[in-house]
Design an enzyme around this catalytic site. Sequence first.
Site, mmCIF file in Angstrom:
data_model
loop_
_atom_site.group_PDB
_atom_site.id
_atom_site.type_symbol
_atom_site.label_atom_id
_atom_site.label_comp_id
_atom_site.label_asym_id
_atom_site.label_seq_id
_atom_site.Cartn_x
_atom_site.Cartn_y
_atom_site.Cartn_z
ATOM 1 N N ASP A 163 0.795 -1.126 -0.058
ATOM 2 C CA ASP A 163 -0.029 0.138 0.032
ATOM 3 C C ASP A 163 0.973 1.218 0.211
ATOM 4 O O ASP A 163 2.105 1.102 0.230
ATOM 5 C CB ASP A 163 -1.208 -0.084 0.971
ATOM 6 C CG ASP A 163 -0.424 -0.588 2.612
ATOM 7 O OD1 ASP A 163 0.711 -0.579 2.436
ATOM 8 O OD2 ASP A 163 -1.004 -1.183 3.333
ATOM 9 N N ASN A 200 -7.298 -3.624 14.368
ATOM 10 C CA ASN A 200 -8.748 -3.725 13.940
ATOM 11 C C ASN A 200 -8.827 -4.808 13.352
ATOM 12 O O ASN A 200 -9.909 -5.307 12.490
ATOM 13 C CB ASN A 200 -9.561 -2.481 13.416
ATOM 14 C CG ASN A 200 -8.764 -2.124 12.014
ATOM 15 O OD1 ASN A 200 -7.801 -2.470 11.713
ATOM 16 N ND2 ASN A 200 -9.360 -1.099 11.448
ATOM 17 N N HIS A 241 -7.287 -5.139 10.139
ATOM 18 C CA HIS A 241 -7.001 -5.219 8.710
ATOM 19 C C HIS A 241 -5.601 -5.547 8.394
ATOM 20 O O HIS A 241 -4.771 -5.775 9.060
ATOM 21 C CB HIS A 241 -6.883 -3.518 8.390
ATOM 22 C CG HIS A 241 -5.764 -2.767 9.062
ATOM 23 N ND1 HIS A 241 -6.019 -1.426 9.616
ATOM 24 C CD2 HIS A 241 -4.603 -2.840 8.943
ATOM 25 C CE1 HIS A 241 -4.776 -0.813 9.744
ATOM 26 N NE2 HIS A 241 -3.890 -1.694 9.325
ATOM 27 N N GLU A 284 -9.575 -2.054 5.319
ATOM 28 C CA GLU A 284 -10.222 -2.222 6.716
ATOM 29 C C GLU A 284 -11.429 -3.126 6.964
ATOM 30 O O GLU A 284 -12.035 -3.746 5.985
ATOM 31 C CB GLU A 284 -10.823 -0.514 6.872
ATOM 32 C CG GLU A 284 -9.731 0.180 6.589
ATOM 33 C CD GLU A 284 -8.747 0.455 7.779
ATOM 34 O OE1 GLU A 284 -8.662 -0.517 8.705
ATOM 35 O OE2 GLU A 284 -8.103 1.540 7.885
#
Length: 248
Positions: free
Chosen positions: A68, A137, A139, A144
């Site tokens: 990313d 979380n 990801h 996400e």
Amino acid sequence: MPKVIICKTDDEVAKKAAAIFAKQIRSKPDSVLGFATGSTPEKTYAELARLHKTEGLDFSKVRTFNLDEYWGLDGDHNQSYRYFMNDRLFKHINIKPWNTFVLDGTAVNPMLECKAFETKILAVGGVDIWLLGIGNNGHIAFNEPGSPVDSRTRLVSLTQSTIDANSDGRFFKNPADVPRCALSAGIGTVREARKIVLLATGSKKADAIAAALEGPFTPDCPASLLQDHKDCTFILDSAAASKLKKKY
Ligand code: F6R
């Protein structure tokens, strides 16, 4: 289900991960490697750089793809992921700069940039082994919670949880400085790698790791979508593994 390796320390995690990558490169010198950024893989990159320096681990034919890049940051920005990779790994090894692919966060047309990234992966025969971290979380890359299992490389929005985690002083100082969007390989893109190695260290990752390995297969925890991958290994330190109920 993923294979799980639990180590005492994050140094041990890095050594194990680097050994897997070194073995891959030695057995296939023109390997296609997928890389992640963030705090977790930093020691792995330092170990790979050490193996290059002391044992001559040869990156001259290796191609790399990064997961990313922040949308809006160019590669010279010290928080861009291109900068991170050059700084932590590429400048310390004998990789050819033109064999390293990091999405361009300033591309005029993000859709074309993402398509070109996927096309390039296909053109080199797919990724042999992809190194991943995991968000608090759950990801993976910047997919996400809620990201579909078959998602491809695309422009995504970051959640507040990710913005907060990345502005705790390790990277950005202030949440307002963190870009709100990123270009990210999709979950489908990552799942196509022949081998996946996910690293997690520290207690902040314990809930996400428990959900990924022992919870349901669900986009609510993107890392759980690796459960059915044919060759996936989680390498954890004891803090990240502390909420697992099963014995590994
Ligand atoms: C980075 C990436 C992210 C990180 C994750 C964990 O390229 O794709 O998914 O792996 O946010 O980051 P750290 O390691 O900083 O806790």
